[in-house]
Design a protein around this motif. Structure first.
Motif, PDB file in Angstrom:
ATOM      1  N   ASP A 198       0.881  -1.167   0.000  1.00 26.31           N
ATOM      2  CA  ASP A 198       0.000   0.000   0.000  1.00 26.31           C
ATOM      3  C   ASP A 198       0.923   1.223   0.000  1.00 26.31           C
ATOM      4  N   PRO A 199       0.956   1.999  -1.091  1.00 26.52           N
ATOM      5  CA  PRO A 199       1.908   3.119  -1.176  1.00 26.52           C
ATOM      6  C   PRO A 199       1.749   4.155  -0.074  1.00 26.52           C
ATOM      7  N   SER A 200       0.570   4.213   0.555  1.00 26.28           N
ATOM      8  CA  SER A 200       0.397   5.170   1.645  1.00 26.28           C
ATOM      9  C   SER A 200       1.113   4.716   2.913  1.00 26.28           C
ATOM     10  N   VAL A 201       1.474   3.435   2.978  1.00 22.89           N
ATOM     11  CA  VAL A 201       2.198   2.896   4.129  1.00 22.89           C
ATOM     12  C   VAL A 201       3.680   2.713   3.791  1.00 22.89           C
ATOM     13  N   ILE A 202       3.950   2.062   2.652  1.00 24.81           N
ATOM     14  CA  ILE A 202       5.327   1.859   2.175  1.00 24.81           C
ATOM     15  C   ILE A 202       5.408   2.444   0.771  1.00 24.81           C
ATOM     16  N   PRO A 203       6.110   3.542   0.570  1.00 20.14           N
ATOM     17  CA  PRO A 203       6.163   4.173  -0.759  1.00 20.14           C
ATOM     18  C   PRO A 203       6.754   3.244  -1.812  1.00 20.14           C
TER      19      PRO A 203
END
Length: 393
Positions: free
Chosen positions: A328-333
């Motif tokens: 999830d890019p909002s957690v791990i870019p």
């Protein structure tokens, strides 16, 4: 002996006293006559909000403003008709101006921001960011900032990941694998237009990409022939163990700095367990390799494989291979370098280093999806609690 008699000053004659008084009176009358001979000047003053009228003999514009109660003003226009002076006044106030060259406070009359900057010797370029806007009117205690905008072009070399291809081979027993061609990363030159704000990078725009070295795909032969006897079944089992421990080549040059996403066919073949130096934020794997990290996240890990829909090309446009991780890019870019191990460091399994370069519709929050080459491997992994170390760039 007789005493001395003090001397007495003679009293001036009465007529001399009267003459002195007359001269003083005559001087006062002359001064009054001179004052009366100066014509009175009537000042009519306005700042647009109120009008005031004062009379001076003859006075000055400054004295008229002070007597009329106008402070912190400048004369906008002056007109005199005989003994009447008309003054149009404008208020003055403090404003602050901040630029990369420095900050200062000045007094200014009402005008636009651009006019105030020009009046104080501050030049602005066509792309400079001015706040408030150039055409805005300033007010008391207005704070004007100017951000200098410049541009530069940067060119850098980037790696092009190779693709791992799996091809069925009827000469190999089922479960056997052979690397028939080792892969190597390609290279490309990428040019950017970098926008600078007061000398610091604010954004960059891709200008061009040019491939300078083509990647070479890694080709893995996958056995599909069923064992015909016990000997072949034994050989296939031994071969599967060897294949699970064999590394595919790195997708990037192994220079000690770049992240290796060496492919393995089974997750439990990666050396399990790590030593975590929390004080220095360094993890050391069982094979002796070490990585600096910036953060640690506890997640739920699932698995996917190439034959699934969308399992070939990642959200980053690369080809999936061992080491590809959906996040999830909002957690791990996206683009983050990571190291994935079992939660709690129990050494039961370790996925190892990887790249956050894919996404998924169900991958939300603290959840990751680990890529495997085959469906059997993904099924065997199932769902496991995991710990993700975000590696330092």
């Amino acid at each position: 002996m007789g005493g001395r008699v003090p001397l007495k000053h003679p009293r001036p004659p009465r007529w001399i006293v009267l003459v002195g008084i007359f001269i003083v009176m005559l001087m006062g009358i002359s001064a009054a006559a001179v004052a009366i001979s100066q014509p009175a000047v009537v000042y009519i003053l306005t700042d647009g909000d109120r009008y005031e009228r004062v009379t001076l003999y003859p006075g000055s514009d400054e004295e008229a403003c002070e007597k009329a109660g106008f402070q912190n003003v400048t004369v906008l226009s002056r007109e005199q008709v005989e003994n009447t002076v008309y003054l149009s006044l404008e208020s003055m106030f403090d404003i602050s101006i901040r630029t990369a060259e420095g900050s200062f406070t000045v007094r200014s009359k009402s005008c636009t921001v651009e006019e105030a900057l020009e009046a104080n010797g501050v030049s602005i370029g066509p792309d400079d960011i001015v706040t408030p806007g150039r055409e805005e009117w300033i007010s008391e205690n207005c704070d004007i900032s100017v951000v200098r905008v410049t541009y530069r072009t940067e060119t850098e070399t980037q790696d092009i990941p190779f693709t791992v291809e799996t091809k069925n081979d009827i000469t190999l027993l089922k479960g056997q694998q052979r690397i028939t061609q080792y892969g190597s990363a390609g290279e490309k030159e990428v040019s950017y237009r970098v926008t600078m704000h007061d000398g610091q990078e604010a954004s960059r725009e891709l200008l061009s990409e040019k491939q300078t070295k083509a990647p070479v795909n890694c080709i893995v032969a996958q056995g599909v022939r069923e064992p015909q006897n016990e000997q072949e079944r034994q050989a296939a089992a031994e071969e599967a163990v060897q294949a699970s421990q064999a590394e595919l080549p790195s997708t990037v040059p192994d220079d000690g700095e770049a992240l290796s996403t060496a492919g393995r066919s089974q997750v439990w073949s990666v050396p399990a367990g790590i030593e975590d130096d929390k004080e220095n934020k360094v993890i050391t794997a069982a094979d002796g390799s070490s990585y600096e990290y910036t953060a640690v996240i506890d997640v739920k890990a699932t698995a996917y494989h190439r034959v699934e829909e969308g399992g070939t090309i990642t959200a980053s446009g690369t080809t999936t291979q061992y080491g590809t991780i959906a996040v999830d890019p909002s957690v791990i870019p996206l683009g983050s370098r990571v190291y994935v191990v079992s939660n709690g460091g129990d050494k039961s399994w370790s996925y190892g280093p990887g790249l956050a370069e894919d996404t998924g519709g169900l991958i939300k929050g603290a959840r990751i999806d680990l890529f495997f080459m085959t469906g059997d491997e993904a099924t065997q992994f199932g769902v496991r609690p995991a710990k993700v170390y975000i590696l330092k760039d």
